[in-house]
Design a protein around this motif. Structure first.
Motif, PDB file in Angstrom:
ATOM      1  N   ASP A  56     -11.715  11.193   3.249  1.00 22.74           N
ATOM      2  CA  ASP A  56     -10.373  11.773   3.304  1.00 22.74           C
ATOM      3  C   ASP A  56      -9.422  11.317   2.204  1.00 22.74           C
ATOM      4  O   ASP A  56      -8.231  11.619   2.243  1.00 22.74           O
ATOM      5  N   VAL A  57      -9.922  10.554   1.243  1.00 23.03           N
ATOM      6  CA  VAL A  57      -9.004  10.122   0.172  1.00 23.03           C
ATOM      7  C   VAL A  57      -8.717  11.299  -0.782  1.00 23.03           C
ATOM      8  O   VAL A  57      -7.589  11.566  -1.173  1.00 23.03           O
ATOM      9  N   LEU A  58      -9.785  11.982  -1.179  1.00 18.96           N
ATOM     10  CA  LEU A  58      -9.607  13.074  -2.153  1.00 18.96           C
ATOM     11  C   LEU A  58      -9.566  14.405  -1.428  1.00 18.96           C
ATOM     12  O   LEU A  58     -10.552  14.840  -0.847  1.00 18.96           O
ATOM     13  N   GLN A  59      -8.378  15.032  -1.477  1.00 23.16           N
ATOM     14  CA  GLN A  59      -8.228  16.334  -0.825  1.00 23.16           C
ATOM     15  C   GLN A  59      -7.908  17.379  -1.889  1.00 23.16           C
ATOM     16  O   GLN A  59      -6.836  17.373  -2.487  1.00 23.16           O
ATOM     17  N   VAL A  60      -8.854  18.255  -2.113  1.00 22.12           N
ATOM     18  CA  VAL A  60      -8.695  19.239  -3.204  1.00 22.12           C
ATOM     19  C   VAL A  60      -8.196  20.563  -2.640  1.00 22.12           C
ATOM     20  O   VAL A  60      -8.806  21.122  -1.724  1.00 22.12           O
TER      21      VAL A  60
END
Lengths: 870, 110
Positions: free
Chosen positions: B40-44
């Motif tokens: 859930d850190v990188l949300q594109v």
């Protein structure tokens, strides 16, 4: 590489199926959104909240779509499509008025074609370097000396210069003469160049076949060798590859062919076909060679000048008697070859450019008229959101298509005119180098662009300036039209210029006519002239040459059909005059002013041959002429009138720098120096000229051409080793003066007629447009009972009003520039009223017809139909 | 969808290539997988994702096909090409070098 292919395939999808791209993009993002909504629902959001979140995301979706479209180069493709659309639309619009479009294309073709043709001539003759490797390093080397203006150099000094200088790679020299090639039945005249050592090095072009000359060939007693030209190789030996070793006979001696020049070798003296080595002539005083040098790669001509000055001053110290007063003169070779043609070519270029400008003005006026006509369409487009640039671009596209079509035709015209140049002006240096290549094509494209912008700019701007509301509301319904000043001014300018050009042409044509009515003073059409080859070496035994010449003349008289024969140094009809100063022996030196007269050396039979009657005294005698002292001279009437009016000159002695001679008699004047020149005071030395450059004249009972072969054979009988050349009826030589007047008249007349037709097209077009705008007004008037002829009359008057004003303006310009053409006229003043009146009449007549056509057409309208249509 | 953290464009390309290398998938799935794999850190978001996908397709590193998705609807599936595989290896190596260098500086105590 593969990456580029993949890229290309990717982008081509945009070109071929743009809608599919858009469709896919929508579906892809739609899917994403749906999944997001579902996710939101699953996460527990209510349907409203989910939809709200979706709609928030929607805004950003357009931006994503836009960025994706960028990846597919959609904008670029759309622009391409817009251009293609414009082009298709323009073709349709132009096709609607085929006559107009054709007229415009033809106009442009003529303008662009003529301009390109003259530019190709300028490019080939003036701009391009000479066709030799490193041509800008080629320099003409001359010798400045006291006694003569000639800059020919001495061979021995040439060798000194070549070895002492530090700025030239090599120097050489040549001189040309005409010789007889005697292998065939009849001796053939061939141009020959005798060349010093290093000749081929300087030009930088070795013979294509065989070899160049080596120092061995210049030694005493070396085999006689010759290098022939490519042209001679083809005409005499049919391009035989085994020509090396064959012989040609120069005079009586056989010369072995050791080389053939390349076809690209363009010797400045064009008619030279043989090159032979010239062994070194001793003596520091002989004037022999035209000098050429090739500078070292990094040396400028100024540096070379300084260097040569030093070299020559050293030689002056070494040989003070001979070299003390000698200077060195260097000039770029190209300059010395094309000198003179520059001015007339640039003048011609100015003229065709003006013509092109007129053509563009014409087209701009017509396009302007059409642009105003389609203002409604432009307004609609702009109110629907089209940018001004898009609307303007469409007009420019139309102009560009016209210009492109005109340019393509123009290229053909240019190619044809280039060819005409070569035939019409063979005397122009380097005329055989005029051709068509990519540089000219580039020039054509540049002209094309300029024409497009020039013609299309104003109409494009005008069409985008439409005031939307007004245009949409009802310009089309207006009953009374506006003033259209701009268009009429343009038409007026063209008519005025046509008047000026026509007036000039008319004056030139009349000059030509006057010229052909002039009495030349000798029987122009019954004299055959020719030259017989001789060499300077014969001057070793001058009395013998004199006997031979006399023998030729006497035996020519025996030929049936020949009435008289003579020889002269200066050919009649050639506008060259050897002016000399004379002084009367019997008078004291300072009693009168200077006596200057043209001089000629002629055989005593000259006056009989030229049918110049005796005015006073008697003809000089044959015996005196044979004796060789030239003790008797004749003078012409102009000489007697100018310098001896009142007193008799017969019996007096005239002295020049060399001899003193008795005046035997006075003969009548003849226009020997050109039909267009008044006869000048001339002194005729009676004798038989021994030098090679003399011309023989034969007066025939009938057509001189018919005796040509007989004369040739007679000469061959007498002098088998000499060749006869430059044989032509005197008419042809004298005709050169005619030819120049005729050429000028023809050229200017064609310009004038082109300008006039352009002006007519402009007049016709503008009036048609004006009339079409006022169709409703005319329809109304006709319906109300106006007479058709009144309508016609009114519109013709409108057209003629402009024409008359323009004629007046044109006349003013003609009179103002009258001085310019005076030097080219003969026997007529530049303000000749008859010519001007005739020109005005022609222009008004043609304008009347051009106005009549549209006026008649509009008067034939059916008023009901016109009033009903929009 | 929250705004993506400051991801450099190049690294997004790398992530997409890596995810697609494991198995072909459509845009939505790629975004989900990245989120999942990064805890859930990188949300594109779509505004970054799709332009990147189309750019990679233009460069010839991935190719696309329309297939039926797990929800029984048509979706555009992306898969890795051969040149994409090579590019992935290169980009991954570059990333290793870059991150090692940055870590080296940031973790320096003095």
């Amino acid at each position: 590489m593969l990456r580029w292919l993949a890229r290309l395939r990717f982008v081509s999808r945009t070109l071929i199926r743009p809608r599919r791209l858009e469709d896919e993009l929508n579906r892809e993002l739609q899917y994403h959104l749906e999944r997001e909504i579902e996710e939101g629902l699953r996460a527990g959001l209510t349907p409203e909240k989910a939809r709200y979140a979706a709609m928030r995301a929607m805004g950003a979706v357009e931006k994503s779509k836009e960025e994706c479209r960028d990846e597919h180069h959609v904008k670029f493709v759309q622009r391409l499509e817009a251009i293609l659309r414009d082009v298709r639309f323009s073709f349709r619009m132009l096709g609607r008025a085929p006559v107009f479009s054709a007229a415009m294309v033809l106009t442009l073709a003529l303008g662009i074609g003529a301009n390109t043709a003259v530019f190709s001539a300028i490019d080939a003759v003036l701009l391009r370097p000479l066709p030799f490797p490193g041509a800008d390093h080629l320099v003409r080397v001359g010798q400045k000396q006291k006694r003569t203006a000639d800059t020919v150099i001495t061979p021995v000094r040439l060798e000194d210069w070549n070895s002492l200088n530090s700025s030239f790679q090599a120097m050489t020299g040549y001189y040309t003469e005409d010789i007889s090639e005697t292998s065939g039945d009849i001796p053939e005249r061939v141009g020959l160049a005798r060349v010093a050592m290093r000749f081929f090095d300087v030009w930088g072009m070795a013979p294509a076949l065989g070899r160049a000359f080596t120092p061995v060939d210049y030694r005493e007693g070396a085999d006689r060798v010759v290098v022939i030209s490519n042209r001679y190789w083809h005409s005499r030996f049919a391009g035989d590859p085994n020509v090396l070793g064959k012989t040609v006979r120069i005079g009586a001696a056989p010369f072995s062919i050791i080389g053939v020049q390349s076809s690209m070798f363009r010797f400045p003296v064009r008619d030279v076909d043989f090159w032979v080595p010239d062994p070194l002539t001793p003596g520091r005083n002989s004037l022999r060679y035209v000098g050429i040098g090739r500078l070292k790669p990094n040396v400028t001509i100024d540096q070379a000048r300084i260097d040569m000055q030093l070299v020559q001053s050293r030689l002056a110290e070494q040989y003070p008697d001979t070299d003390g007063e000698i200077g060195v003169e260097l000039s770029p070779l190209k300059d010395s070859i094309v000198r003179g043609s520059g001015r007339s070519l640039w003048l011609l270029y100015g003229a065709v450019s003006i013509l092109l400008v007129i053509a563009c003005v014409n087209i701009a006026a017509l396009l302007l008229a059409r642009a105003t006509q389609r203002q409604r369409e432009a307004s609609v487009r702009m109110s629907l959101g089209a940018s001004r640039g898009a609307v303007g671009a469409q007009v420019l596209t139309e102009t560009a298509i016209l210009a492109a079509a005109g340019a393509i035709l123009g290229v053909l015209v240019a190619a044809a005119t280039s060819f005409a140049f070569r035939t019409l002006a063979p005397g122009m240096p380097r005329s055989d180098e005029i051709g068509f290549d990519y540089r000219i094509l580039l020039y054509t494209l540049a002209v094309l662009a300029a024409v497009t912008i020039g013609c299309g700019a104003v109409p494009a701007i005008r069409s985008t300036r439409a005031r939307l509301a007004g245009a949409l509301a009802g310009t089309g319904r207006a009953l009374v039209g506006g003033r259209h000043t701009a268009q009429w001014v343009l038409v007026g300018v063209q008519v005025a210029l046509s008047v000026t050009l026509l007036a000039g042409a008319g004056l030139l044509v009349r000059s030509f006519h006057e010229l052909s009515n002039v009495n030349p003073g000798f029987p122009l059409n019954r004299i055959l002239s020719f030259r017989v080859s001789a060499s300077w070496a014969e001057l070793g035994n001058v009395p013998r040459v004199r006997q031979q010449v006399d023998g030729i003349i006497e035996s020519l008289r025996t030929v049936t059909g020949v009435e008289a024969a003579a020889v002269s140094v200066v050919a009649p009809g050639v506008p060259v005059s050897f002016q000399q100063e004379f002084r009367v022996v019997e008078r004291s030196p300072n009693s009168d002013g200077r006596i200057l007269a043209g001089s000629n050396v002629v055989s005593p039979s000259y006056f009989e041959t030229m049918q110049m009657p005796l005015v006073a005294g008697e003809f000089c005698s044959r015996q005196a002429a044979l004796a060789g002292t030239m003790s008797e001279v004749m003078v012409n009437r102009s000489f007697a009138d100018r310098y001896f009016s009142g007193s008799s000159v017969v019996g007096l002695h005239l002295a020049d720098a060399f001899t003193s001679n008795r005046v035997a008699g006075i003969v009548a004047d003849a226009r020997e120096r050109g039909i267009d020149r008044c006869p000048e005071p001339t002194v005729y030395f009676c004798g038989y000229p021994a030098q090679p450059f003399r011309v023989f004249l034969v007066r025939t009972a009938n057509d001189p051409e018919s005796l040509a072969q007989t004369v040739r054979l007679k000469i061959k009988q007498l002098e088998p080793l000499r060749s006869v050349y430059d044989m032509a009826p005197l008419e042809e030589w004298v005709g050169d003066a005619f030819a120049e007047y005729r050429l000028r008249a023809v050229v200017l007349a064609s310009f004038a007629l082109t300008a006039l037709s352009l002006a007519c097209v402009g007049l016709y077009g503008t009036l048609t447009y004006v009339v079409s705008l006022r169709k409703r007004e005319v329809g109304l008037r006709l319906a109300l009972g106006a007479l058709r002829r009144n309508i016609v009359g009114q519109y013709v008057l409108e057209g003629m009003r402009v024409a008359v004003l323009a004629c007046v303006a044109g006349l003013v310009i003609s009179v103002a520039t009258g001085q310019v053409v005076t030097s080219m006229l003969y026997g007529i003043s530049p303000y000749d009223p008859t010519t001007l009146l005739v020109v005005v009449f022609i222009v008004l007549f043609v304008s009347a017809i051009a106005s009549l056509l549209p006026a008649t057409r509009v008067s034939r309208l059916d008023p009901m139909k016109v009033l009903r249509e929009d | 969808m929250s705004k993506p953290t400051d991801l450099v464009q190049g690294t997004l390309d790398l992530l997409i290539l890596k995810v697609v290398a494991l198995e072909p998938m459509h845009g939505w799935a790629i975004a989900q997988r990245i989120r999942q794999m990064s805890s859930d850190v990188l949300q594109v978001g779509h505004s970054a994702l799709y332009p990147a996908l189309h750019k990679l397709e233009r460069q010839g590193w991935i190719k696309s096909e329309w297939e039926i998705s797990e929800t029984n609807r048509q979706a555009k599936y992306y898969s890795l090409t051969r040149s994409g595989r090579k590019a992935l290896a290169e980009e991954a190596a570059n990333w290793e070098r870059l991150s090692a260098a940055i870590s080296g500086i940031v973790r320096r105590v003095s």
